[in-house]
Design a protein around this motif. Structure first.
Motif, PDB file in Angstrom:
ATOM      1  N   GLU A 164       3.607  11.958   6.580  1.00  0.00           N
ATOM      2  CA  GLU A 164       4.499  10.954   7.160  1.00  0.00           C
ATOM      3  C   GLU A 164       3.742   9.692   7.557  1.00  0.00           C
ATOM      4  O   GLU A 164       4.221   8.581   7.338  1.00  0.00           O
ATOM      5  CB  GLU A 164       5.235  11.554   8.367  1.00  0.00           C
ATOM      6  CG  GLU A 164       6.237  12.618   7.899  1.00  0.00           C
ATOM      7  CD  GLU A 164       7.222  13.031   8.984  1.00  0.00           C
ATOM      8  OE1 GLU A 164       8.423  13.130   8.663  1.00  0.00           O
ATOM      9  OE2 GLU A 164       6.780  13.272  10.127  1.00  0.00           O
ATOM     10  N   GLU A 208       1.138   8.470   6.244  1.00  0.00           N
ATOM     11  CA  GLU A 208       0.645   7.694   5.100  1.00  0.00           C
ATOM     12  C   GLU A 208       1.721   7.459   4.058  1.00  0.00           C
ATOM     13  O   GLU A 208       1.430   7.318   2.867  1.00  0.00           O
ATOM     14  CB  GLU A 208      -0.577   8.395   4.508  1.00  0.00           C
ATOM     15  CG  GLU A 208      -1.701   8.470   5.536  1.00  0.00           C
ATOM     16  CD  GLU A 208      -2.983   9.064   4.986  1.00  0.00           C
ATOM     17  OE1 GLU A 208      -3.366   8.709   3.852  1.00  0.00           O
ATOM     18  OE2 GLU A 208      -3.593   9.890   5.690  1.00  0.00           O
ATOM     19  N   LYS A 209       2.954   7.416   4.493  1.00  0.00           N
ATOM     20  CA  LYS A 209       4.052   7.325   3.533  1.00  0.00           C
ATOM     21  C   LYS A 209       3.997   6.032   2.727  1.00  0.00           C
ATOM     22  O   LYS A 209       4.371   6.006   1.549  1.00  0.00           O
ATOM     23  CB  LYS A 209       5.404   7.487   4.225  1.00  0.00           C
ATOM     24  CG  LYS A 209       5.791   6.358   5.132  1.00  0.00           C
ATOM     25  CD  LYS A 209       7.155   6.595   5.745  1.00  0.00           C
ATOM     26  CE  LYS A 209       7.448   5.460   6.727  1.00  0.00           C
ATOM     27  NZ  LYS A 209       8.221   5.849   7.870  1.00  0.00           N
ATOM     28  N   GLU A 210       3.482   4.933   3.326  1.00  0.00           N
ATOM     29  CA  GLU A 210       3.474   3.682   2.559  1.00  0.00           C
ATOM     30  C   GLU A 210       2.480   3.735   1.401  1.00  0.00           C
ATOM     31  O   GLU A 210       2.805   3.334   0.291  1.00  0.00           O
ATOM     32  CB  GLU A 210       3.195   2.495   3.473  1.00  0.00           C
ATOM     33  CG  GLU A 210       4.497   1.994   4.109  1.00  0.00           C
ATOM     34  CD  GLU A 210       4.361   1.710   5.595  1.00  0.00           C
ATOM     35  OE1 GLU A 210       3.306   1.180   6.005  1.00  0.00           O
ATOM     36  OE2 GLU A 210       5.310   2.066   6.352  1.00  0.00           O
ATOM     37  N   SER A 211       1.280   4.259   1.656  1.00  0.00           N
ATOM     38  CA  SER A 211       0.318   4.331   0.551  1.00  0.00           C
ATOM     39  C   SER A 211       0.821   5.332  -0.497  1.00  0.00           C
ATOM     40  O   SER A 211       0.634   5.149  -1.701  1.00  0.00           O
ATOM     41  CB  SER A 211      -1.076   4.688   1.062  1.00  0.00           C
ATOM     42  OG  SER A 211      -1.149   6.060   1.348  1.00  0.00           O
ATOM     43  N   GLN A 268       3.972   5.858  -1.222  1.00  0.00           N
ATOM     44  CA  GLN A 268       5.009   5.188  -2.012  1.00  0.00           C
ATOM     45  C   GLN A 268       4.418   4.162  -2.980  1.00  0.00           C
ATOM     46  O   GLN A 268       4.965   3.946  -4.056  1.00  0.00           O
ATOM     47  CB  GLN A 268       6.041   4.563  -1.074  1.00  0.00           C
ATOM     48  CG  GLN A 268       6.927   5.652  -0.448  1.00  0.00           C
ATOM     49  CD  GLN A 268       8.012   5.096   0.461  1.00  0.00           C
ATOM     50  OE1 GLN A 268       7.760   4.223   1.272  1.00  0.00           O
ATOM     51  NE2 GLN A 268       9.227   5.614   0.310  1.00  0.00           N
ATOM     52  N   ARG A 269       3.288   3.559  -2.605  1.00  0.00           N
ATOM     53  CA  ARG A 269       2.639   2.633  -3.542  1.00  0.00           C
ATOM     54  C   ARG A 269       2.150   3.380  -4.781  1.00  0.00           C
ATOM     55  O   ARG A 269       2.310   2.915  -5.910  1.00  0.00           O
ATOM     56  CB  ARG A 269       1.451   1.928  -2.869  1.00  0.00           C
ATOM     57  CG  ARG A 269       1.864   0.695  -2.056  1.00  0.00           C
ATOM     58  CD  ARG A 269       0.643  -0.190  -1.734  1.00  0.00           C
ATOM     59  NE  ARG A 269      -0.378   0.498  -0.961  1.00  0.00           N
ATOM     60  CZ  ARG A 269      -0.339   0.654   0.379  1.00  0.00           C
ATOM     61  NH1 ARG A 269       0.656   0.155   1.074  1.00  0.00           N
ATOM     62  NH2 ARG A 269      -1.309   1.281   1.002  1.00  0.00           N
ATOM     63  N   ASN A 285       3.371   6.233  -5.835  1.00  0.00           N
ATOM     64  CA  ASN A 285       4.592   6.679  -6.503  1.00  0.00           C
ATOM     65  C   ASN A 285       5.189   5.554  -7.351  1.00  0.00           C
ATOM     66  O   ASN A 285       5.693   5.784  -8.461  1.00  0.00           O
ATOM     67  CB  ASN A 285       5.592   7.165  -5.433  1.00  0.00           C
ATOM     68  CG  ASN A 285       6.871   7.750  -6.022  1.00  0.00           C
ATOM     69  OD1 ASN A 285       7.962   7.264  -5.749  1.00  0.00           O
ATOM     70  ND2 ASN A 285       6.758   8.781  -6.852  1.00  0.00           N
ATOM     71  N   THR A 338      11.288   8.973  -2.036  1.00  0.00           N
ATOM     72  CA  THR A 338      11.956   8.155  -1.017  1.00  0.00           C
ATOM     73  C   THR A 338      11.431   8.567   0.351  1.00  0.00           C
ATOM     74  O   THR A 338      10.771   9.605   0.509  1.00  0.00           O
ATOM     75  CB  THR A 338      13.470   8.409  -1.038  1.00  0.00           C
ATOM     76  OG1 THR A 338      13.692   9.803  -0.763  1.00  0.00           O
ATOM     77  CG2 THR A 338      14.054   8.102  -2.414  1.00  0.00           C
ATOM     78  N   GLU A 339      11.769   7.769   1.351  1.00  0.00           N
ATOM     79  CA  GLU A 339      11.333   8.095   2.702  1.00  0.00           C
ATOM     80  C   GLU A 339      11.867   9.467   3.117  1.00  0.00           C
ATOM     81  O   GLU A 339      11.161  10.264   3.730  1.00  0.00           O
ATOM     82  CB  GLU A 339      11.830   7.021   3.673  1.00  0.00           C
ATOM     83  CG  GLU A 339      10.916   6.934   4.863  1.00  0.00           C
ATOM     84  CD  GLU A 339      11.288   5.775   5.784  1.00  0.00           C
ATOM     85  OE1 GLU A 339      11.505   4.662   5.263  1.00  0.00           O
ATOM     86  OE2 GLU A 339      11.368   6.015   6.996  1.00  0.00           O
ATOM     87  N   SER A 341       1.400  10.155  -8.020  1.00  0.00           N
ATOM     88  CA  SER A 341       2.026  10.701  -6.810  1.00  0.00           C
ATOM     89  C   SER A 341       1.351  12.024  -6.426  1.00  0.00           C
ATOM     90  O   SER A 341       1.002  12.249  -5.255  1.00  0.00           O
ATOM     91  CB  SER A 341       3.516  10.947  -7.055  1.00  0.00           C
ATOM     92  OG  SER A 341       4.111   9.819  -7.659  1.00  0.00           O
TER      93      SER A 341
END
Lengths: 418, 418
Positions: B41, B43-46, B48-49, B51, B74-75, B156
């Motif tokens: 949670e 590091e969700k932004e990295s 998603q990058r 992904n 997705t989040e 991912s």
């Protein structure tokens, strides 16, 4: 009919029969097994006549005295087969046992119920008694069985099979529940091993060569058991009398079997006193001892062990002995050289007994007793169809229970999924 | 390094790590899983990058909208992965459980204790969340895991793997306990499947093609699950309202999954009244019904089912319906055309409920509830690593318990074998 077609027909008939055998009541299965036992004894003379043909051919083919001995169906061995069937009849029936039942928040009751595997293939070597033993275990656990024995025992195996099948027929049960492969052609084995749609499990019984051949050629799951490099670790806190008794029993009582000890590990704190004592006792019992440098320091007459000794399965009156710095070093040694068969610790220390029990993940782990107890009969399984040293499906001696699997059962009152 | 050498190194390191993971306390494993959940949670932004790189490549390679959807992190899916790890942390630890203990006549205590399998290989397709789900289940059950996802999700999966490994490292645990295969080369899979000395079990998750490829190329035991041709049998004594509710739920609630009903069997005694009712209800729900001649007699608008319909896994809003003369005929039909996945009976009759439970040996057998409950979560296993429709080792939905095996433990007081 080609051998391939012949094997496919055997396997298909076995699968068909397996559905009926799976549903038999315990009473019918037990009566069948007892009927088979009586018939083997009643027909012992015709059995011995067929066995004589195998013995004669064996002598002509130059089989060793040991092989001929294994092949022979003496009166006491026929009685042994019959008694084995009666013992299996007396064991609890695993089929239908519910091993747990729980309730879900939506009031569904969920459980797991034991069911037979289906069709079992047994591929074995010279002892014809395996024919009756394996058939009894497979039938009692609700499975059909295809038996492929050694070519040197073909007359004996076929005769035993015919007696067993006659008992199925008399009770209006499918004879195909027990089939002895009628040809000695090796192609029959390779064809059987391809029939994954019909045969659920293959159990090879015999030497490492046979087991490797089956494992490498099978598309069906195989219960494997290559060898037994079993260890006894004598801890710093061991009772020396007990340690000596266990080590001698594990090595000497029957050295040629897979649960005999092949390596003795001794904690360094007791090396000075225990090494001379145990090596002398072993040598007195006729054991050739091969030791690490520390062992040889305290028992100079002992031969030097080489790297190959730590991995050796001698199956003979030879033993490798090593002094270790700690229980951790003993466990590391077992992980590195062991065969996942059986290991024992001798200790009076509670924490180290627990550590050994938890951290040694061989198929049988023993505290303060001989490795020789790693056997279905000795462990209380009643009888044994084989031993697995691979972890899938079954690990260790396999009895009736491990010839079954479990299905989920769900008891509802109209529940649907949201 | 060749791919073969690379895979061997991965597998050897996994085996080494598996020894340490096998001995971890429940508390350490649970803290590790919760730490992994928090890190995913955080590091969700990295994540998603990374992904986004897969999604971009997927679009460029013309992946379908459905495939792209499955691929997307997705989040809420990242939160789902994290929550999944926390749920597995909350489940009971199967390792060390003693499933039975008995005493032998010589006073030996013998029991069976659950231990991890060792190294698990997971081979899966496009959903990257499998990376975290499978790692959590394998670690909690004390196993090391090698993860090989689809090439379309490589960025991912690698990113998820790195986050999980960082948590191992921080706790001084072996990072090799979780490894994501770093290459998308297909040869990596065939090489992994040969490493039977290092890898104990392979679980393929995906379409039938993937599973067949793995089963045919593996020297390692494989948990197989080809398809789900699930049946609902409506007995003469069924409650029609319940039968309709269950049949609709089993077919319509989520038709594209393996535990959805594909064939409905109806007892002939109720055909005249129940067939028109249920076919109308199904058609109203958008289901294309294909029936046997008796069905079409009572519901003339229904299309004719051909032989191929009885074996079909539609995974769609299509249903085959057949009228049978008896429960025995229903069971025969299931034995002939079923896939050993899940079958349900709807009845008010005790004896026939019992008969169905005993005689149908599919991996899940249901009385008076929907087939859709055949799922690890729904059955109360907490989570599911896969489903087995072959009977060896595990049969049906597999949770933590089926990622373990059992060793024998023997507690003595110096016993030796006579």
């Amino acid at each position: 009919m080609t051998i391939r077609e012949q094997m496919l027909q055997i396997a298909r008939e076995a699968k068909e029969a397996s559905r009926i055998v799976a549903g038999l009541s315990s009473r019918i299965k037990n009566e069948l097994l007892c009927g088979m036992a009586d018939a083997l004894e009643a027909e012992k003379e015709s059995l011995q006549r067929q066995n004589a043909l195998d013995l004669e051919a064996g002598r002509a083919n130059g089989l060793s005295a040991a092989m001929l001995d294994r092949l022979e169906l003496t009166e006491s061995r026929i009685r042994g087969m019959a008694d084995g069937l009666r013992e299996v009849a007396a064991l609890p029936d695993p089929v239908g046992e519910i091993t747990g039942m729980w309730k879900r928040p939506n009031e569904l009751q969920v459980g797991r119920m034991r069911i037979p595997l289906g069709v079992i293939g047994i591929i074995y070597e010279s002892r014809p008694n395996v024919t009756a033993d394996a058939a009894g275990l497979c039938l009692k656990s609700g499975n059909a069985v295809i038996l492929r024995g050694g070519s040197e025992a073909i007359h004996s195996n076929t005769a035993i099979g015919a007696i067993l099948r006659e008992q199925l027929k008399r009770r209006n049960l499918p004879e195909a529940a027990v089939q002895v492969v009628p040809t000695t052609d090796r192609q029959a084995v390779t064809e059987l091993l391809k029939l994954e749609e019909q045969i659920d499990l293959v159990i090879p019984r015999g030497g490492e060569g046979l087991i490797r051949f089956v494992a490498e050629n099978s598309r069906i799951p195989v219960i494997k058991h290559y060898k037994g490099v079993c260890h006894v670790y004598v801890d710093a806190d061991a009772d020396f009398d007990m340690a000596e008794r266990i080590a001698l029993n594990a090595k000497v009582q029957r050295p040629g079997v897979c649960n005999a000890m092949e390596t003795l590990l001794i904690h360094q704190d007791i090396a000075e006193t225990f090494v001379p004592r145990i090596t002398a006792a072993l040598q007195q019992a006729g054991v050739e001892v091969r030791g690490c440098p520390v062992v040889r320091k305290f028992a100079p007459e002992v031969a030097a062990a080489g790297e190959e000794d730590w991995a050796a399965e001698y199956l003979d009156l030879i033993l490798a002995v090593r002094v270790v710095a700690s229980i951790d070093e003993a466990i590391d040694h077992i992980n590195r050289y062991g065969s996942l068969h059986t290991e024992a610790i001798v200790t009076r220390d509670y924490a180290r007994a627990q550590q050994f029990l938890r951290q040694v993940n061989s198929s049988t782990v023993v505290v303060n007793a001989s490795t020789r107890f790693a056997d279905g009969g000795q462990l209380g399984l009643g009888a044994e169809i084989g031993i697995s040293t691979t972890k899938l499906h079954s690990f260790g001696p396999m009895g009736l229970e491990d010839l079954t699997t479990r299905k989920f059962i769900v008891l509802g009152e109209g529940q649907v999924r949201e």
